[in-house]
Scaffold this active site. Structure first.
Site, PDB file in Angstrom:
ATOM      1  N   ARG A  39      -9.636 -11.003  10.479  1.00  0.00           N
ATOM      2  CA  ARG A  39      -8.482 -10.230  10.022  1.00  0.00           C
ATOM      3  C   ARG A  39      -7.731  -9.525  11.150  1.00  0.00           C
ATOM      4  O   ARG A  39      -6.882  -8.696  10.890  1.00  0.00           O
ATOM      5  CB  ARG A  39      -8.932  -9.196   8.980  1.00  0.00           C
ATOM      6  CG  ARG A  39      -9.330  -9.835   7.658  1.00  0.00           C
ATOM      7  CD  ARG A  39     -10.020  -8.865   6.731  1.00  0.00           C
ATOM      8  NE  ARG A  39     -10.383  -9.537   5.475  1.00  0.00           N
ATOM      9  CZ  ARG A  39      -9.646  -9.506   4.373  1.00  0.00           C
ATOM     10  NH1 ARG A  39      -8.511  -8.842   4.342  1.00  0.00           N
ATOM     11  NH2 ARG A  39     -10.043 -10.128   3.279  1.00  0.00           N
ATOM     12  N   GLU A  95      -7.527   2.317  -1.343  1.00  0.00           N
ATOM     13  CA  GLU A  95      -7.533   1.659  -0.033  1.00  0.00           C
ATOM     14  C   GLU A  95      -8.436   2.431   0.947  1.00  0.00           C
ATOM     15  O   GLU A  95      -9.112   3.372   0.588  1.00  0.00           O
ATOM     16  CB  GLU A  95      -6.099   1.530   0.515  1.00  0.00           C
ATOM     17  CG  GLU A  95      -5.528   0.111   0.414  1.00  0.00           C
ATOM     18  CD  GLU A  95      -6.362  -0.933   1.149  1.00  0.00           C
ATOM     19  OE1 GLU A  95      -7.102  -0.573   2.094  1.00  0.00           O
ATOM     20  OE2 GLU A  95      -6.286  -2.112   0.766  1.00  0.00           O
ATOM     21  N   HIS A 112       1.296  -6.737   3.221  1.00  0.00           N
ATOM     22  CA  HIS A 112       1.001  -8.125   3.588  1.00  0.00           C
ATOM     23  C   HIS A 112       1.780  -9.058   2.661  1.00  0.00           C
ATOM     24  O   HIS A 112       1.887  -8.803   1.460  1.00  0.00           O
ATOM     25  CB  HIS A 112      -0.489  -8.419   3.449  1.00  0.00           C
ATOM     26  CG  HIS A 112      -1.357  -7.538   4.285  1.00  0.00           C
ATOM     27  ND1 HIS A 112      -2.709  -7.419   4.102  1.00  0.00           N
ATOM     28  CD2 HIS A 112      -1.051  -6.727   5.326  1.00  0.00           C
ATOM     29  CE1 HIS A 112      -3.205  -6.574   4.990  1.00  0.00           C
ATOM     30  NE2 HIS A 112      -2.220  -6.135   5.739  1.00  0.00           N
ATOM     31  N   GLU A 130       0.845  -1.194   0.000  1.00  0.00           N
ATOM     32  CA  GLU A 130       0.000   0.000   0.000  1.00  0.00           C
ATOM     33  C   GLU A 130       0.883   1.249   0.000  1.00  0.00           C
ATOM     34  O   GLU A 130       2.027   1.215   0.469  1.00  0.00           O
ATOM     35  CB  GLU A 130      -0.907   0.002   1.234  1.00  0.00           C
ATOM     36  CG  GLU A 130      -1.866  -1.172   1.247  1.00  0.00           C
ATOM     37  CD  GLU A 130      -2.553  -1.392   2.587  1.00  0.00           C
ATOM     38  OE1 GLU A 130      -3.582  -2.082   2.603  1.00  0.00           O
ATOM     39  OE2 GLU A 130      -2.054  -0.881   3.615  1.00  0.00           O
TER      40      GLU A 130
END
Length: 443
Positions: free
Chosen positions: A315, A188, A244, A133
Protein backbone atom coordinates in the site's frame (compact mmCIF):
# COMPACT_ATOMS: atom_id res chain seq x y z
CA UNK A 1 -31.88 1.66 -12.77
CA UNK A 2 -34.03 3.44 -15.35
CA UNK A 3 -33.05 7.05 -16.01
CA UNK A 4 -35.65 9.63 -15.02
CA UNK A 5 -37.14 11.94 -17.66
CA UNK A 6 -38.48 15.45 -17.17
CA UNK A 7 -42.01 14.01 -17.07
CA UNK A 8 -40.95 11.55 -14.35
CA UNK A 9 -39.60 14.47 -12.31
CA UNK A 10 -42.87 16.41 -12.65
CA UNK A 11 -44.85 13.32 -11.61
CA UNK A 12 -42.58 12.50 -8.64
CA UNK A 13 -42.55 16.07 -7.38
CA UNK A 14 -46.35 16.04 -7.29
CA UNK A 15 -46.59 12.53 -5.80
CA UNK A 16 -44.04 13.24 -3.04
CA UNK A 17 -45.52 16.61 -2.09
CA UNK A 18 -42.38 18.56 -3.06
CA UNK A 19 -42.69 22.28 -2.36
CA UNK A 20 -39.10 23.50 -2.90
CA UNK A 21 -36.41 22.39 -5.33
CA UNK A 22 -32.74 23.22 -5.01
CA UNK A 23 -30.99 23.56 -8.36
CA UNK A 24 -27.38 22.59 -7.64
CA UNK A 25 -24.05 22.94 -9.46
CA UNK A 26 -20.42 23.41 -8.42
CA UNK A 27 -17.99 26.22 -8.95
CA UNK A 28 -14.53 25.57 -10.36
CA UNK A 29 -13.27 24.37 -6.93
CA UNK A 30 -16.11 21.88 -6.46
CA UNK A 31 -17.93 24.05 -3.90
CA UNK A 32 -21.64 23.28 -4.12
CA UNK A 33 -23.90 26.18 -5.11
CA UNK A 34 -27.66 26.20 -5.27
CA UNK A 35 -30.67 28.25 -6.27
CA UNK A 36 -33.91 27.38 -4.49
CA UNK A 37 -37.17 27.52 -6.47
CA UNK A 38 -40.77 26.64 -5.63
CA UNK A 39 -42.42 23.69 -7.36
CA UNK A 40 -44.46 26.15 -9.44
CA UNK A 41 -41.21 27.13 -11.20
CA UNK A 42 -40.28 23.50 -11.95
CA UNK A 43 -41.52 23.56 -15.56
CA UNK A 44 -39.46 26.65 -16.32
CA UNK A 45 -36.41 24.99 -14.76
CA UNK A 46 -36.85 21.72 -16.68
CA UNK A 47 -37.20 23.71 -19.91
CA UNK A 48 -33.84 25.37 -19.19
CA UNK A 49 -35.38 28.83 -18.83
CA UNK A 50 -33.93 29.73 -15.42
CA UNK A 51 -31.13 32.27 -15.54
CA UNK A 52 -28.48 33.19 -12.96
CA UNK A 53 -25.54 35.57 -12.66
CA UNK A 54 -22.39 33.63 -13.60
CA UNK A 55 -20.08 36.52 -12.69
CA UNK A 56 -20.68 35.91 -8.98
CA UNK A 57 -19.49 32.25 -9.17
CA UNK A 58 -15.76 31.54 -8.62
CA UNK A 59 -14.01 30.78 -11.92
CA UNK A 60 -17.04 31.29 -14.16
CA UNK A 61 -17.21 34.52 -16.19
CA UNK A 62 -16.60 38.27 -16.12
CA UNK A 63 -19.38 40.67 -15.23
CA UNK A 64 -20.02 41.70 -18.85
CA UNK A 65 -20.90 38.14 -19.88
CA UNK A 66 -22.74 37.07 -16.78
CA UNK A 67 -26.12 35.71 -17.98
CA UNK A 68 -26.11 31.91 -17.75
CA UNK A 69 -28.80 29.23 -17.77
CA UNK A 70 -29.32 26.22 -15.52
CA UNK A 71 -30.40 23.00 -17.24
CA UNK A 72 -31.37 20.37 -14.64
CA UNK A 73 -30.40 16.75 -15.27
CA UNK A 74 -33.61 14.80 -14.47
CA UNK A 75 -31.55 11.70 -13.55
CA UNK A 76 -30.29 13.56 -10.45
CA UNK A 77 -33.73 14.25 -8.92
CA UNK A 78 -33.90 13.22 -5.26
CA UNK A 79 -35.85 14.31 -2.17
CA UNK A 80 -33.91 15.28 0.99
CA UNK A 81 -34.96 12.70 3.62
CA UNK A 82 -34.11 14.96 6.58
CA UNK A 83 -36.59 17.66 5.59
CA UNK A 84 -40.28 17.46 6.63
CA UNK A 85 -42.44 15.34 4.33
CA UNK A 86 -45.03 18.10 4.35
CA UNK A 87 -43.60 20.65 1.94
CA UNK A 88 -40.71 18.39 0.99
CA UNK A 89 -37.43 19.69 -0.47
CA UNK A 90 -35.84 18.03 -3.53
CA UNK A 91 -32.77 18.74 -5.57
CA UNK A 92 -31.64 18.58 -9.20
CA UNK A 93 -28.02 18.85 -10.35
CA UNK A 94 -27.69 21.21 -13.31
CA UNK A 95 -25.52 21.72 -16.35
CA UNK A 96 -24.59 25.32 -17.13
CA UNK A 97 -25.38 26.83 -20.52
CA UNK A 98 -24.53 30.14 -22.18
CA UNK A 99 -27.24 32.57 -23.22
CA UNK A 100 -26.83 31.40 -26.85
CA UNK A 101 -27.77 27.81 -25.89
CA UNK A 102 -24.26 26.31 -26.03
CA UNK A 103 -22.76 24.41 -23.07
CA UNK A 104 -20.57 26.62 -20.88
CA UNK A 105 -16.96 25.37 -21.20
CA UNK A 106 -16.18 26.52 -17.64
CA UNK A 107 -18.77 24.17 -16.12
CA UNK A 108 -16.82 21.38 -14.31
CA UNK A 109 -19.58 18.89 -15.15
CA UNK A 110 -19.16 19.72 -18.85
CA UNK A 111 -15.37 19.21 -18.57
CA UNK A 112 -15.98 15.66 -17.34
CA UNK A 113 -18.67 15.00 -19.97
CA UNK A 114 -16.25 16.03 -22.72
CA UNK A 115 -13.56 13.52 -21.60
CA UNK A 116 -16.24 10.82 -21.16
CA UNK A 117 -17.28 11.45 -24.79
CA UNK A 118 -13.66 10.99 -25.90
CA UNK A 119 -13.53 7.66 -24.03
CA UNK A 120 -16.81 6.62 -25.64
CA UNK A 121 -15.34 7.25 -29.11
CA UNK A 122 -12.57 4.82 -28.16
CA UNK A 123 -15.20 2.29 -27.04
CA UNK A 124 -14.74 2.75 -23.27
CA UNK A 125 -16.89 3.78 -20.34
CA UNK A 126 -15.23 4.60 -17.02
CA UNK A 127 -16.41 3.18 -13.70
CA UNK A 128 -15.26 4.77 -10.44
CA UNK A 129 -15.65 3.80 -6.79
CA UNK A 130 -14.49 6.54 -4.41
CA UNK A 131 -13.44 6.11 -0.76
CA UNK A 132 -13.87 9.50 0.88
CA UNK A 133 -12.56 9.99 4.42
CA UNK A 134 -13.59 12.81 6.75
CA UNK A 135 -13.23 14.00 10.33
CA UNK A 136 -15.99 14.68 12.83
CA UNK A 137 -15.11 17.54 15.20
CA UNK A 138 -16.79 19.25 18.13
CA UNK A 139 -18.06 22.80 17.76
CA UNK A 140 -17.46 25.45 20.44
CA UNK A 141 -20.12 27.27 22.45
CA UNK A 142 -20.60 29.74 19.56
CA UNK A 143 -21.10 26.90 17.08
CA UNK A 144 -17.69 27.40 15.44
CA UNK A 145 -15.83 24.23 14.39
CA UNK A 146 -12.84 23.16 16.49
CA UNK A 147 -10.24 20.47 15.78
CA UNK A 148 -11.22 18.60 18.96
CA UNK A 149 -12.36 15.10 18.04
CA UNK A 150 -15.20 13.29 19.72
CA UNK A 151 -13.25 10.07 20.34
CA UNK A 152 -9.88 8.37 20.76
CA UNK A 153 -10.87 5.43 18.53
CA UNK A 154 -8.78 3.82 15.82
CA UNK A 155 -9.22 1.74 12.68
CA UNK A 156 -12.47 -0.32 12.69
CA UNK A 157 -13.16 0.44 16.40
CA UNK A 158 -16.74 0.21 17.67
CA UNK A 159 -19.01 1.82 20.26
CA UNK A 160 -18.56 2.98 22.97
CA UNK A 161 -15.09 4.09 21.82
CA UNK A 162 -16.41 5.54 18.57
CA UNK A 163 -18.81 8.28 19.69
CA UNK A 164 -19.41 9.33 16.08
CA UNK A 165 -21.05 6.01 15.27
CA UNK A 166 -24.59 7.37 15.75
CA UNK A 167 -23.86 10.24 13.36
CA UNK A 168 -22.25 7.87 10.87
CA UNK A 169 -25.22 5.48 11.06
CA UNK A 170 -27.60 8.37 10.30
CA UNK A 171 -25.40 9.39 7.36
CA UNK A 172 -25.54 5.86 5.94
CA UNK A 173 -29.33 5.62 6.36
CA UNK A 174 -29.82 9.04 4.76
CA UNK A 175 -27.55 8.21 1.82
CA UNK A 176 -29.40 4.92 1.28
CA UNK A 177 -32.73 6.76 1.24
CA UNK A 178 -31.22 8.98 -1.47
CA UNK A 179 -30.36 6.00 -3.68
CA UNK A 180 -26.76 5.27 -2.63
CA UNK A 181 -25.68 1.64 -2.31
CA UNK A 182 -23.41 1.74 0.74
CA UNK A 183 -20.73 -0.96 0.73
CA UNK A 184 -18.87 -0.19 3.96
CA UNK A 185 -18.81 2.31 6.79
CA UNK A 186 -16.18 2.31 9.52
CA UNK A 187 -13.94 4.31 11.81
CA UNK A 188 -10.64 5.20 10.15
CA UNK A 189 -7.07 5.21 11.52
CA UNK A 190 -7.04 8.64 13.16
CA UNK A 191 -9.20 9.72 16.14
CA UNK A 192 -12.42 11.30 14.87
CA UNK A 193 -11.82 10.03 11.33
CA UNK A 194 -14.44 8.10 9.36
CA UNK A 195 -14.98 6.49 5.97
CA UNK A 196 -18.18 5.59 4.13
CA UNK A 197 -17.76 3.72 0.82
CA UNK A 198 -20.48 3.51 -1.80
CA UNK A 199 -20.79 1.27 -4.84
CA UNK A 200 -18.98 2.21 -8.02
CA UNK A 201 -20.86 3.77 -10.93
CA UNK A 202 -20.05 5.49 -14.21
CA UNK A 203 -17.84 8.56 -13.92
CA UNK A 204 -20.54 11.27 -14.18
CA UNK A 205 -22.86 9.54 -11.72
CA UNK A 206 -19.94 9.06 -9.29
CA UNK A 207 -18.91 12.74 -9.47
CA UNK A 208 -22.54 13.76 -8.80
CA UNK A 209 -22.63 11.32 -5.88
CA UNK A 210 -19.38 12.66 -4.34
CA UNK A 211 -20.81 16.19 -4.34
CA UNK A 212 -24.05 14.90 -2.78
CA UNK A 213 -22.16 12.71 -0.30
CA UNK A 214 -20.16 15.64 1.09
CA UNK A 215 -23.33 17.75 1.39
CA UNK A 216 -25.22 14.96 3.24
CA UNK A 217 -22.31 14.17 5.60
CA UNK A 218 -21.98 17.84 6.59
CA UNK A 219 -25.73 18.24 7.04
CA UNK A 220 -26.19 15.14 9.22
CA UNK A 221 -23.07 15.94 11.29
CA UNK A 222 -24.52 19.37 12.01
CA UNK A 223 -27.74 17.76 13.23
CA UNK A 224 -25.65 15.77 15.71
CA UNK A 225 -23.89 18.91 16.96
CA UNK A 226 -20.67 17.98 15.13
CA UNK A 227 -18.72 19.52 12.27
CA UNK A 228 -17.71 17.23 9.38
CA UNK A 229 -14.54 18.33 7.59
CA UNK A 230 -13.12 17.05 4.31
CA UNK A 231 -9.93 19.07 4.84
CA UNK A 232 -7.03 16.78 3.82
CA UNK A 233 -4.84 17.29 6.92
CA UNK A 234 -6.61 19.12 9.75
CA UNK A 235 -4.31 17.86 12.54
CA UNK A 236 -0.53 17.55 12.52
CA UNK A 237 0.93 14.18 13.51
CA UNK A 238 -2.02 11.94 12.61
CA UNK A 239 -3.24 10.51 9.29
CA UNK A 240 -4.99 12.89 6.88
CA UNK A 241 -8.11 12.25 4.80
CA UNK A 242 -7.81 10.79 1.33
CA UNK A 243 -10.29 9.96 -1.38
CA UNK A 244 -8.89 6.86 -3.11
CA UNK A 245 -10.37 6.43 -6.58
CA UNK A 246 -10.97 2.84 -7.75
CA UNK A 247 -11.06 3.04 -11.55
CA UNK A 248 -11.84 0.61 -14.37
CA UNK A 249 -12.85 0.80 -18.02
CA UNK A 250 -15.66 -1.22 -19.60
CA UNK A 251 -15.76 -2.19 -23.27
CA UNK A 252 -18.68 -4.07 -24.86
CA UNK A 253 -20.04 -4.92 -21.41
CA UNK A 254 -16.76 -6.50 -20.27
CA UNK A 255 -14.06 -5.20 -17.94
CA UNK A 256 -11.31 -3.96 -20.29
CA UNK A 257 -8.69 -4.23 -17.50
CA UNK A 258 -9.08 -8.01 -17.10
CA UNK A 259 -7.11 -10.56 -19.12
CA UNK A 260 -7.07 -14.05 -17.55
CA UNK A 261 -4.03 -15.05 -19.65
CA UNK A 262 -1.81 -12.07 -18.78
CA UNK A 263 0.66 -11.72 -15.88
CA UNK A 264 -1.29 -10.47 -12.84
CA UNK A 265 -4.37 -11.00 -15.11
CA UNK A 266 -4.10 -7.34 -16.12
CA UNK A 267 -4.76 -6.52 -19.78
CA UNK A 268 -2.53 -4.32 -21.95
CA UNK A 269 -5.30 -1.70 -21.66
CA UNK A 270 -4.94 -1.75 -17.86
CA UNK A 271 -1.15 -1.45 -18.06
CA UNK A 272 -1.33 1.44 -20.55
CA UNK A 273 -3.91 3.16 -18.32
CA UNK A 274 -1.54 2.79 -15.34
CA UNK A 275 1.30 4.09 -17.53
CA UNK A 276 -0.74 7.16 -18.47
CA UNK A 277 -1.66 7.91 -14.86
CA UNK A 278 1.98 7.59 -13.78
CA UNK A 279 3.24 9.77 -16.63
CA UNK A 280 0.83 12.58 -15.76
CA UNK A 281 0.72 12.01 -11.96
CA UNK A 282 2.63 15.16 -11.06
CA UNK A 283 0.36 17.42 -13.14
CA UNK A 284 -2.82 15.63 -12.04
CA UNK A 285 -1.87 16.42 -8.42
CA UNK A 286 -2.79 20.09 -8.92
CA UNK A 287 -6.39 18.97 -9.54
CA UNK A 288 -6.69 15.91 -7.25
CA UNK A 289 -4.81 17.66 -4.39
CA UNK A 290 -5.76 21.28 -4.99
CA UNK A 291 -5.05 23.03 -1.68
CA UNK A 292 -1.98 24.19 0.21
CA UNK A 293 -3.07 21.79 2.96
CA UNK A 294 -3.23 18.80 0.55
CA UNK A 295 0.57 18.53 0.54
CA UNK A 296 0.74 18.22 4.34
CA UNK A 297 -1.08 14.89 3.86
CA UNK A 298 1.24 13.64 1.08
CA UNK A 299 4.19 12.93 3.37
CA UNK A 300 5.88 9.69 4.47
CA UNK A 301 4.61 7.81 7.49
CA UNK A 302 0.87 8.50 7.37
CA UNK A 303 -0.44 5.97 4.82
CA UNK A 304 -0.61 8.57 2.04
CA UNK A 305 1.35 7.96 -1.16
CA UNK A 306 4.47 9.99 -1.90
CA UNK A 307 6.16 7.97 -4.65
CA UNK A 308 5.06 7.37 -8.25
CA UNK A 309 5.00 3.58 -8.46
CA UNK A 310 2.45 0.76 -8.68
CA UNK A 311 1.97 -2.62 -7.03
CA UNK A 312 -0.52 -5.41 -6.47
CA UNK A 313 1.11 -6.30 -3.15
CA UNK A 314 1.60 -3.30 -0.90
CA UNK A 315 0.00 0.00 0.00
CA UNK A 316 2.95 2.39 -0.20
CA UNK A 317 2.79 3.16 -3.97
CA UNK A 318 0.62 5.69 -5.75
CA UNK A 319 -1.37 2.98 -7.57
CA UNK A 320 -2.49 -0.25 -5.92
CA UNK A 321 -4.13 -3.18 -7.72
CA UNK A 322 -6.80 -4.71 -5.44
CA UNK A 323 -6.84 -8.53 -5.46
CA UNK A 324 -10.25 -9.10 -7.07
CA UNK A 325 -10.30 -10.00 -10.77
CA UNK A 326 -12.92 -10.66 -13.45
CA UNK A 327 -15.51 -7.88 -13.65
CA UNK A 328 -14.05 -6.42 -10.42
CA UNK A 329 -10.56 -5.81 -11.89
CA UNK A 330 -9.60 -2.23 -11.13
CA UNK A 331 -6.78 0.09 -10.19
CA UNK A 332 -6.81 2.23 -7.05
CA UNK A 333 -5.30 5.71 -7.30
CA UNK A 334 -4.39 6.60 -3.71
CA UNK A 335 -3.28 10.23 -3.98
CA UNK A 336 -6.54 12.24 -4.40
CA UNK A 337 -8.08 13.91 -1.37
CA UNK A 338 -11.69 14.97 -0.76
CA UNK A 339 -10.99 18.70 -1.15
CA UNK A 340 -10.82 18.18 -4.94
CA UNK A 341 -13.56 19.00 -7.41
CA UNK A 342 -14.72 15.45 -8.30
CA UNK A 343 -15.74 16.42 -11.86
CA UNK A 344 -12.29 17.80 -12.67
CA UNK A 345 -10.46 15.04 -10.76
CA UNK A 346 -12.20 12.25 -12.70
CA UNK A 347 -11.76 14.16 -15.97
CA UNK A 348 -7.96 14.43 -15.58
CA UNK A 349 -7.59 10.81 -14.37
CA UNK A 350 -9.54 9.54 -17.38
CA UNK A 351 -7.65 11.82 -19.79
CA UNK A 352 -4.31 10.58 -18.43
CA UNK A 353 -5.40 6.94 -18.71
CA UNK A 354 -6.68 7.42 -22.27
CA UNK A 355 -3.38 9.07 -23.22
CA UNK A 356 -1.63 5.97 -21.91
CA UNK A 357 -3.87 3.73 -24.04
CA UNK A 358 -3.56 5.87 -27.20
CA UNK A 359 0.23 6.06 -26.95
CA UNK A 360 0.80 2.57 -25.48
CA UNK A 361 2.62 3.97 -22.45
CA UNK A 362 3.81 0.94 -20.47
CA UNK A 363 4.49 1.52 -16.78
CA UNK A 364 7.79 0.39 -15.21
CA UNK A 365 7.70 -3.02 -13.48
CA UNK A 366 5.54 -3.12 -10.32
CA UNK A 367 7.30 -2.26 -7.07
CA UNK A 368 6.34 -4.85 -4.48
CA UNK A 369 8.58 -3.76 -1.61
CA UNK A 370 8.07 -0.94 0.89
CA UNK A 371 9.18 2.23 -0.91
CA UNK A 372 9.23 4.24 2.33
CA UNK A 373 12.13 2.08 3.53
CA UNK A 374 14.22 2.56 0.37
CA UNK A 375 17.08 5.04 0.22
CA UNK A 376 16.95 7.94 -2.25
CA UNK A 377 19.57 6.14 -4.32
CA UNK A 378 17.54 2.89 -4.46
CA UNK A 379 14.49 4.83 -5.59
CA UNK A 380 16.53 6.60 -8.25
CA UNK A 381 17.92 3.29 -9.55
CA UNK A 382 14.39 1.96 -9.92
CA UNK A 383 13.22 5.19 -11.60
CA UNK A 384 10.68 5.94 -8.85
CA UNK A 385 9.71 9.61 -8.90
CA UNK A 386 7.89 11.69 -6.26
CA UNK A 387 4.60 13.51 -6.21
CA UNK A 388 4.91 17.30 -5.86
CA UNK A 389 5.78 18.52 -2.36
CA UNK A 390 3.74 21.72 -2.55
CA UNK A 391 0.80 23.29 -4.37
CA UNK A 392 3.23 25.55 -6.22
CA UNK A 393 5.22 22.58 -7.52
CA UNK A 394 2.00 20.88 -8.66
CA UNK A 395 0.78 24.03 -10.46
CA UNK A 396 4.14 24.32 -12.26
CA UNK A 397 3.75 20.70 -13.42
CA UNK A 398 0.19 21.32 -14.59
CA UNK A 399 1.34 24.33 -16.59
CA UNK A 400 3.76 22.08 -18.52
CA UNK A 401 1.38 19.18 -19.20
CA UNK A 402 -0.48 19.69 -22.49
CA UNK A 403 -2.66 16.55 -22.15
CA UNK A 404 -4.07 17.56 -18.77
CA UNK A 405 -4.44 21.21 -19.83
CA UNK A 406 -6.42 20.09 -22.88
CA UNK A 407 -8.66 17.88 -20.71
CA UNK A 408 -9.53 20.89 -18.53
CA UNK A 409 -10.01 23.21 -21.49
CA UNK A 410 -8.52 26.72 -21.75
CA UNK A 411 -11.19 28.42 -19.61
CA UNK A 412 -10.99 26.11 -16.59
CA UNK A 413 -7.21 25.80 -16.83
CA UNK A 414 -6.56 29.56 -16.85
CA UNK A 415 -9.12 30.40 -14.13
CA UNK A 416 -7.97 27.53 -11.92
CA UNK A 417 -4.30 28.48 -12.27
CA UNK A 418 -4.98 32.14 -11.58
CA UNK A 419 -6.99 31.42 -8.41
CA UNK A 420 -4.56 28.80 -7.11
CA UNK A 421 -1.47 30.99 -7.72
CA UNK A 422 -3.17 33.67 -5.61
CA UNK A 423 -3.95 31.06 -2.92
CA UNK A 424 -0.29 29.96 -2.88
CA UNK A 425 0.94 33.56 -2.64
CA UNK A 426 -1.41 34.33 0.25
CA UNK A 427 -0.06 31.29 2.08
CA UNK A 428 3.57 32.10 1.21
CA UNK A 429 3.55 35.61 2.68
CA UNK A 430 1.54 34.73 5.80
CA UNK A 431 3.39 34.36 9.13
CA UNK A 432 2.29 31.07 10.68
CA UNK A 433 2.04 30.12 14.38
CA UNK A 434 4.83 27.54 13.89
CA UNK A 435 7.24 30.33 12.87
CA UNK A 436 6.38 32.42 15.93
CA UNK A 437 6.91 29.42 18.19
CA UNK A 438 10.16 28.44 16.45
CA UNK A 439 11.86 31.84 15.99
CA UNK A 440 10.36 34.60 18.16
CA UNK A 441 12.52 33.95 21.22
CA UNK A 442 15.45 32.34 19.38
CA UNK A 443 16.45 35.41 17.37
Amino acid sequence: MAQLTNDDVRHLAKELGVKFIRLQFTDIFGVLKNVSITVEQLDKALNGELMFDGSSIEGFVRIEESDMYLRPDPATFVVFPWRPRDGAVARLICDIYNADGTPFIGDPRFVLKRVIAEAREMGFTMNVGPEAEFFLFHVDSDGRPTTITHDRAGYFDLTPVDLGEDARRDMVLTLEQMGFEIEASHHEVAPGQHEIDFKYADALDTADKVVTFKFVVRTIAQRHGLHASFMPKPIFGIAGSGMHLNQSLMKNGENAFYDPQAPLQLSDTALYYIGGLMKHARAIAAITNPTVNSYKRLVSGYEAPVYIAWSSRNRSPLIRIPAKRGQSTRIELRSPDPSCNPYLALAVCLAAGLDGIKNRILPPPPCDCNIYEMSAREREERGIGCLPESLKEALDELERDEVIKEALGPHVFSRFMEAKRIEWDRYRVQVHPWEIEEYLTKY
